[in-house]
Design a protein around this motif. Structure first.
Motif, mmCIF file in Angstrom:
data_model
loop_
_atom_site.group_PDB
_atom_site.id
_atom_site.type_symbol
_atom_site.label_atom_id
_atom_site.label_comp_id
_atom_site.label_asym_id
_atom_site.label_seq_id
_atom_site.Cartn_x
_atom_site.Cartn_y
_atom_site.Cartn_z
ATOM 1 N N LEU A 36 0.832 -1.214 0.000
ATOM 2 C CA LEU A 36 0.000 0.000 0.000
ATOM 3 C C LEU A 36 0.863 1.259 0.000
ATOM 4 O O LEU A 36 0.571 2.230 -0.713
ATOM 5 C CB LEU A 36 -0.923 0.000 1.217
ATOM 6 N N VAL A 37 1.922 1.250 0.788
ATOM 7 C CA VAL A 37 2.810 2.421 0.867
ATOM 8 C C VAL A 37 3.483 2.684 -0.472
ATOM 9 O O VAL A 37 3.710 3.836 -0.858
ATOM 10 C CB VAL A 37 3.852 2.216 1.983
ATOM 11 N N LEU A 39 2.286 2.189 -3.447
ATOM 12 C CA LEU A 39 1.379 2.531 -4.541
ATOM 13 C C LEU A 39 1.653 3.946 -5.045
ATOM 14 O O LEU A 39 2.101 4.812 -4.274
ATOM 15 C CB LEU A 39 -0.074 2.429 -4.069
ATOM 16 N N ARG A 45 -5.228 3.829 -1.099
ATOM 17 C CA ARG A 45 -4.503 2.913 -0.205
ATOM 18 C C ARG A 45 -5.525 2.259 0.733
ATOM 19 O O ARG A 45 -5.667 2.648 1.886
ATOM 20 C CB ARG A 45 -3.418 3.662 0.552
ATOM 21 N N GLU A 84 -9.034 2.711 4.882
ATOM 22 C CA GLU A 84 -8.097 3.593 4.171
ATOM 23 C C GLU A 84 -6.899 3.881 5.062
ATOM 24 O O GLU A 84 -7.058 4.327 6.200
ATOM 25 C CB GLU A 84 -8.781 4.896 3.782
#
Length: 234
Positions: A36-37, A39, A45, A84
């Motif tokens: 996620l970080v 992306l 996220r 999120e």
């Protein structure tokens, strides 16, 4: 139309708008946070939080003591809510402390335990209430009154009872569902309800039930510290 979403099974129910802090220690979910970080800027996220119906939150240990993902160990509820990613703190041991906020409800179509180190699922987005709803507005006023009575039975501090409650019926319905002393199954049923008016009606029944029990036994079913927000997994 379906979308592919990383899935995080937990022993709790997340609602839209509610804050959920998490301590990430399993390698498979460390990988999820790193994904996620990494992306691109502007990409959502998000990952799906889904309550566990049966099984264990932590995967069984494999060779060397490392957790091994196994979808067979856990049965998930069908409806969940995306979380999120808002804040990430990397720890010295390689884990993470993260802060997330609930966003969108979804229904799981199919779970995949082989595409990534963590679970992923094809999900269908569930509708969000739109536009004014006179019935929901009327029910919201009743829920606020009953919820304040309920809080008076479980809280000794008058300042906590007089706290401001949201006027928006949908936001109120999610807050009540997350903060009342309800079982995971009760919360799950509330999350799965599509329209706000029906959720508020269900909450009126649950709050009246819980208040009646509290008046009879004069006891709180869970520690008060757990009522302010969905429980934080260890």
């Amino acid at each position: 139309m379906t979308a592919r979403l990383p899935v995080f099974p937990l022993a709790t129910v997340l609602f839209p708008g509610l804050v959920l802090p998490l301590h990430i220690f399993e390698e498979r979910y460390r990988a999820l946070v790193r994904h996620l970080v990494d992306l691109p800027e502007g990409a959502p996220r998000e990952f799906g939080v889904v309550a566990i119906q049966a099984g264990w939150e932590v995967a069984p240990a494999g060779p060397g003591g490392r957790a091994t993902p196994s979808a067979g160990e856990v049965t998930l509820h069908e409806v969940g809510c995306t979380a999120e990613l808002r804040q990430v703190t990397e720890l010295a041991d390689g884990g993470f402390d993260i802060v997330t906020v609930g966003r969108r409800r979804f229904r799981i179509a199919e779970v995949d335990d082989s595409a990534e180190p963590y679970l992923t699922a094809d999900v269908e987005w569930l509708p969000d209430p739109g536009g004014p709803d006179e019935v929901a507005d009327l029910l919201a006023a009743r829920v606020i009154a009953v919820f304040r009575q309920y809080l008076g039975l479980i809280r000794s501090d008058p300042e906590e009872i007089s706290e401001q409650l949201p006027e928006d019926p949908t936001v109120l319905s999610h807050l009540v569902a997350a903060t009342a002393a309800l079982t995971v199954d009760d919360r799950q049923r509330l999350l799965a309800i599509d329209d706000t008016a029906s959720r508020l009606r269900a909450e009126l029944r649950l709050l009246n039930r819980e208040a009646a029990l509290l008046r009879q036994v004069r006891a709180v079913p869970v520690p008060l510290s757990e009522l302010a927000s969905p429980p934080t997994p260890n």
